[in-house]
Motif scaffolding. Structure first.
Motif, PDB file in Angstrom:
ATOM      1  N   ARG A 196       6.564  12.689   2.286  1.00 29.22           N
ATOM      2  CA  ARG A 196       6.615  13.123   0.892  1.00 29.22           C
ATOM      3  C   ARG A 196       7.599  12.228   0.144  1.00 29.22           C
ATOM      4  O   ARG A 196       8.759  12.089   0.543  1.00 29.22           O
ATOM      5  CB  ARG A 196       7.075  14.573   0.830  1.00 29.22           C
ATOM      6  CG  ARG A 196       7.181  15.128  -0.554  1.00 29.22           C
ATOM      7  CD  ARG A 196       7.743  16.542  -0.473  1.00 29.22           C
ATOM      8  NE  ARG A 196       7.877  17.103  -1.789  1.00 29.22           N
ATOM      9  CZ  ARG A 196       7.214  18.161  -2.207  1.00 29.22           C
ATOM     10  NH1 ARG A 196       6.391  18.794  -1.409  1.00 29.22           N
ATOM     11  NH2 ARG A 196       7.391  18.606  -3.430  1.00 29.22           N
ATOM     12  N   ILE A 197       7.116  11.660  -0.967  1.00 28.31           N
ATOM     13  CA  ILE A 197       7.963  10.843  -1.835  1.00 28.31           C
ATOM     14  C   ILE A 197       7.980  11.524  -3.189  1.00 28.31           C
ATOM     15  O   ILE A 197       6.931  11.822  -3.768  1.00 28.31           O
ATOM     16  CB  ILE A 197       7.421   9.404  -1.945  1.00 28.31           C
ATOM     17  CG1 ILE A 197       7.417   8.762  -0.559  1.00 28.31           C
ATOM     18  CG2 ILE A 197       8.257   8.600  -2.928  1.00 28.31           C
ATOM     19  CD1 ILE A 197       6.763   7.408  -0.515  1.00 28.31           C
ATOM     20  N   LEU A 215       4.232  12.313  -4.346  1.00 29.43           N
ATOM     21  CA  LEU A 215       3.156  11.644  -3.625  1.00 29.43           C
ATOM     22  C   LEU A 215       3.320  11.969  -2.160  1.00 29.43           C
ATOM     23  O   LEU A 215       4.427  11.877  -1.610  1.00 29.43           O
ATOM     24  CB  LEU A 215       3.243  10.124  -3.837  1.00 29.43           C
ATOM     25  CG  LEU A 215       2.230   9.289  -3.073  1.00 29.43           C
ATOM     26  CD1 LEU A 215       0.818   9.525  -3.606  1.00 29.43           C
ATOM     27  CD2 LEU A 215       2.590   7.818  -3.161  1.00 29.43           C
ATOM     28  N   ILE A 216       2.230  12.375  -1.521  1.00 29.06           N
ATOM     29  CA  ILE A 216       2.247  12.632  -0.074  1.00 29.06           C
ATOM     30  C   ILE A 216       1.365  11.604   0.594  1.00 29.06           C
ATOM     31  O   ILE A 216       0.201  11.449   0.227  1.00 29.06           O
ATOM     32  CB  ILE A 216       1.790  14.066   0.252  1.00 29.06           C
ATOM     33  CG1 ILE A 216       2.777  15.055  -0.380  1.00 29.06           C
ATOM     34  CG2 ILE A 216       1.690  14.267   1.765  1.00 29.06           C
ATOM     35  CD1 ILE A 216       2.412  16.505  -0.218  1.00 29.06           C
ATOM     36  N   ILE A 217       1.932  10.886   1.554  1.00 30.05           N
ATOM     37  CA  ILE A 217       1.231   9.838   2.276  1.00 30.05           C
ATOM     38  C   ILE A 217       1.140  10.250   3.746  1.00 30.05           C
ATOM     39  O   ILE A 217       2.123  10.686   4.326  1.00 30.05           O
ATOM     40  CB  ILE A 217       1.985   8.496   2.176  1.00 30.05           C
ATOM     41  CG1 ILE A 217       2.123   8.070   0.710  1.00 30.05           C
ATOM     42  CG2 ILE A 217       1.281   7.412   2.979  1.00 30.05           C
ATOM     43  CD1 ILE A 217       2.997   6.877   0.509  1.00 30.05           C
ATOM     44  N   SER A 220      11.869  -3.371 -16.681  1.00 27.72           N
ATOM     45  CA  SER A 220      12.029  -3.933 -15.344  1.00 27.72           C
ATOM     46  C   SER A 220      11.896  -2.800 -14.342  1.00 27.72           C
ATOM     47  O   SER A 220      11.858  -1.633 -14.703  1.00 27.72           O
ATOM     48  CB  SER A 220      13.385  -4.612 -15.208  1.00 27.72           C
ATOM     49  OG  SER A 220      14.419  -3.674 -15.361  1.00 27.72           O
ATOM     50  N   PHE A 221      11.830  -3.164 -13.091  1.00 26.12           N
ATOM     51  CA  PHE A 221      11.736  -2.141 -12.062  1.00 26.12           C
ATOM     52  C   PHE A 221      12.602  -2.540 -10.882  1.00 26.12           C
ATOM     53  O   PHE A 221      13.039  -3.672 -10.757  1.00 26.12           O
ATOM     54  CB  PHE A 221      10.288  -1.926 -11.622  1.00 26.12           C
ATOM     55  CG  PHE A 221       9.700  -3.108 -10.885  1.00 26.12           C
ATOM     56  CD1 PHE A 221       9.760  -3.178  -9.510  1.00 26.12           C
ATOM     57  CD2 PHE A 221       9.102  -4.140 -11.573  1.00 26.12           C
ATOM     58  CE1 PHE A 221       9.234  -4.259  -8.829  1.00 26.12           C
ATOM     59  CE2 PHE A 221       8.563  -5.228 -10.902  1.00 26.12           C
ATOM     60  CZ  PHE A 221       8.636  -5.291  -9.535  1.00 26.12           C
ATOM     61  N   LYS A 222      12.842  -1.568 -10.028  1.00 31.94           N
ATOM     62  CA  LYS A 222      13.612  -1.782  -8.812  1.00 31.94           C
ATOM     63  C   LYS A 222      12.729  -1.376  -7.648  1.00 31.94           C
ATOM     64  O   LYS A 222      12.232  -0.253  -7.615  1.00 31.94           O
ATOM     65  CB  LYS A 222      14.888  -0.940  -8.836  1.00 31.94           C
ATOM     66  CG  LYS A 222      15.723  -1.088  -7.604  1.00 31.94           C
ATOM     67  CD  LYS A 222      16.974  -0.231  -7.680  1.00 31.94           C
ATOM     68  CE  LYS A 222      17.777  -0.365  -6.409  1.00 31.94           C
ATOM     69  NZ  LYS A 222      18.958   0.482  -6.443  1.00 31.94           N
ATOM     70  N   GLY A 223      12.511  -2.279  -6.720  1.00 39.17           N
ATOM     71  CA  GLY A 223      11.696  -1.986  -5.551  1.00 39.17           C
ATOM     72  C   GLY A 223      12.520  -1.371  -4.438  1.00 39.17           C
ATOM     73  O   GLY A 223      13.688  -1.698  -4.260  1.00 39.17           O
ATOM     74  N   VAL A 224      11.903  -0.464  -3.712  1.00 40.57           N
ATOM     75  CA  VAL A 224      12.539   0.177  -2.563  1.00 40.57           C
ATOM     76  C   VAL A 224      11.523   0.191  -1.430  1.00 40.57           C
ATOM     77  O   VAL A 224      10.398   0.670  -1.615  1.00 40.57           O
ATOM     78  CB  VAL A 224      12.963   1.632  -2.886  1.00 40.57           C
ATOM     79  CG1 VAL A 224      13.555   2.299  -1.665  1.00 40.57           C
ATOM     80  CG2 VAL A 224      13.935   1.665  -4.045  1.00 40.57           C
ATOM     81  N   ASN A 225      11.889  -0.339  -0.285  1.00 35.52           N
ATOM     82  CA  ASN A 225      11.012  -0.280   0.884  1.00 35.52           C
ATOM     83  C   ASN A 225      11.287   1.004   1.647  1.00 35.52           C
ATOM     84  O   ASN A 225      12.442   1.349   1.897  1.00 35.52           O
ATOM     85  CB  ASN A 225      11.247  -1.475   1.802  1.00 35.52           C
ATOM     86  CG  ASN A 225      10.809  -2.772   1.160  1.00 35.52           C
ATOM     87  OD1 ASN A 225       9.856  -2.801   0.398  1.00 35.52           O
ATOM     88  ND2 ASN A 225      11.513  -3.840   1.456  1.00 35.52           N
ATOM     89  N   VAL A 226      10.221   1.707   2.000  1.00 32.80           N
ATOM     90  CA  VAL A 226      10.345   2.964   2.730  1.00 32.80           C
ATOM     91  C   VAL A 226       9.505   2.859   4.000  1.00 32.80           C
ATOM     92  O   VAL A 226       8.305   2.590   3.925  1.00 32.80           O
ATOM     93  CB  VAL A 226       9.847   4.161   1.877  1.00 32.80           C
ATOM     94  CG1 VAL A 226       9.916   5.447   2.668  1.00 32.80           C
ATOM     95  CG2 VAL A 226      10.644   4.261   0.592  1.00 32.80           C
ATOM     96  N   ASP A 227      10.134   3.043   5.154  1.00 29.79           N
ATOM     97  CA  ASP A 227       9.395   3.086   6.414  1.00 29.79           C
ATOM     98  C   ASP A 227       8.862   4.498   6.595  1.00 29.79           C
ATOM     99  O   ASP A 227       9.621   5.468   6.575  1.00 29.79           O
ATOM    100  CB  ASP A 227      10.307   2.711   7.587  1.00 29.79           C
ATOM    101  CG  ASP A 227      10.742   1.258   7.532  1.00 29.79           C
ATOM    102  OD1 ASP A 227       9.924   0.410   7.115  1.00 29.79           O
ATOM    103  OD2 ASP A 227      11.892   0.966   7.896  1.00 29.79           O
ATOM    104  N   LEU A 228       7.554   4.612   6.759  1.00 29.24           N
ATOM    105  CA  LEU A 228       6.924   5.923   6.892  1.00 29.24           C
ATOM    106  C   LEU A 228       6.933   6.385   8.340  1.00 29.24           C
ATOM    107  O   LEU A 228       6.806   5.582   9.258  1.00 29.24           O
ATOM    108  CB  LEU A 228       5.478   5.856   6.390  1.00 29.24           C
ATOM    109  CG  LEU A 228       5.285   5.424   4.947  1.00 29.24           C
ATOM    110  CD1 LEU A 228       3.809   5.312   4.625  1.00 29.24           C
ATOM    111  CD2 LEU A 228       5.990   6.360   3.992  1.00 29.24           C
ATOM    112  N   GLU A 229       7.097   7.691   8.516  1.00 31.73           N
ATOM    113  CA  GLU A 229       7.021   8.288   9.839  1.00 31.73           C
ATOM    114  C   GLU A 229       5.584   8.716  10.093  1.00 31.73           C
ATOM    115  O   GLU A 229       4.808   8.935   9.153  1.00 31.73           O
ATOM    116  CB  GLU A 229       7.957   9.484   9.935  1.00 31.73           C
ATOM    117  CG  GLU A 229       9.418   9.098   9.786  1.00 31.73           C
ATOM    118  CD  GLU A 229      10.346  10.282   9.948  1.00 31.73           C
ATOM    119  OE1 GLU A 229       9.880  11.369  10.349  1.00 31.73           O
ATOM    120  OE2 GLU A 229      11.541  10.116   9.669  1.00 31.73           O
TER     121      GLU A 229
END
Length: 64
Positions: free
Chosen positions: A16-17, A59-61, A2-11
């Motif tokens: 960097r994640i 990961l860098i977005i 299973s997995f757990k989702g996390v929402n991240v608001d990007l600046e």
């Protein structure tokens, strides 16, 4: 699994994640997975990493 989702608001700019495996878990190696969606809900990037204890995945977005 299973997995757990996390929402991240990007600046604006670079974001960097980082995932770090803290231990080996019950069924090594650990799996880190990321799915990146745009503001319309469309999948724009996906990746998986198999991590041993103490290793990291980064990961860098860039947000314009």
């Amino acid at each position: 699994g299973s997995f757990k989702g996390v929402n991240v608001d990007l600046e604006k700019g670079f974001n960097r994640i980082e995932f770090e495996a803290l231990n080996v878990g019950s069924s090594p190696p650990n799996t880190a997975q990321i799915n990146v969606y745009d503001d319309k809900g469309e999948l724009i990037y996906a990746n998986k990493w198999l991590l041993s204890a103490g290793s990291k995945a980064t990961l860098i977005i860039t947000k314009e």
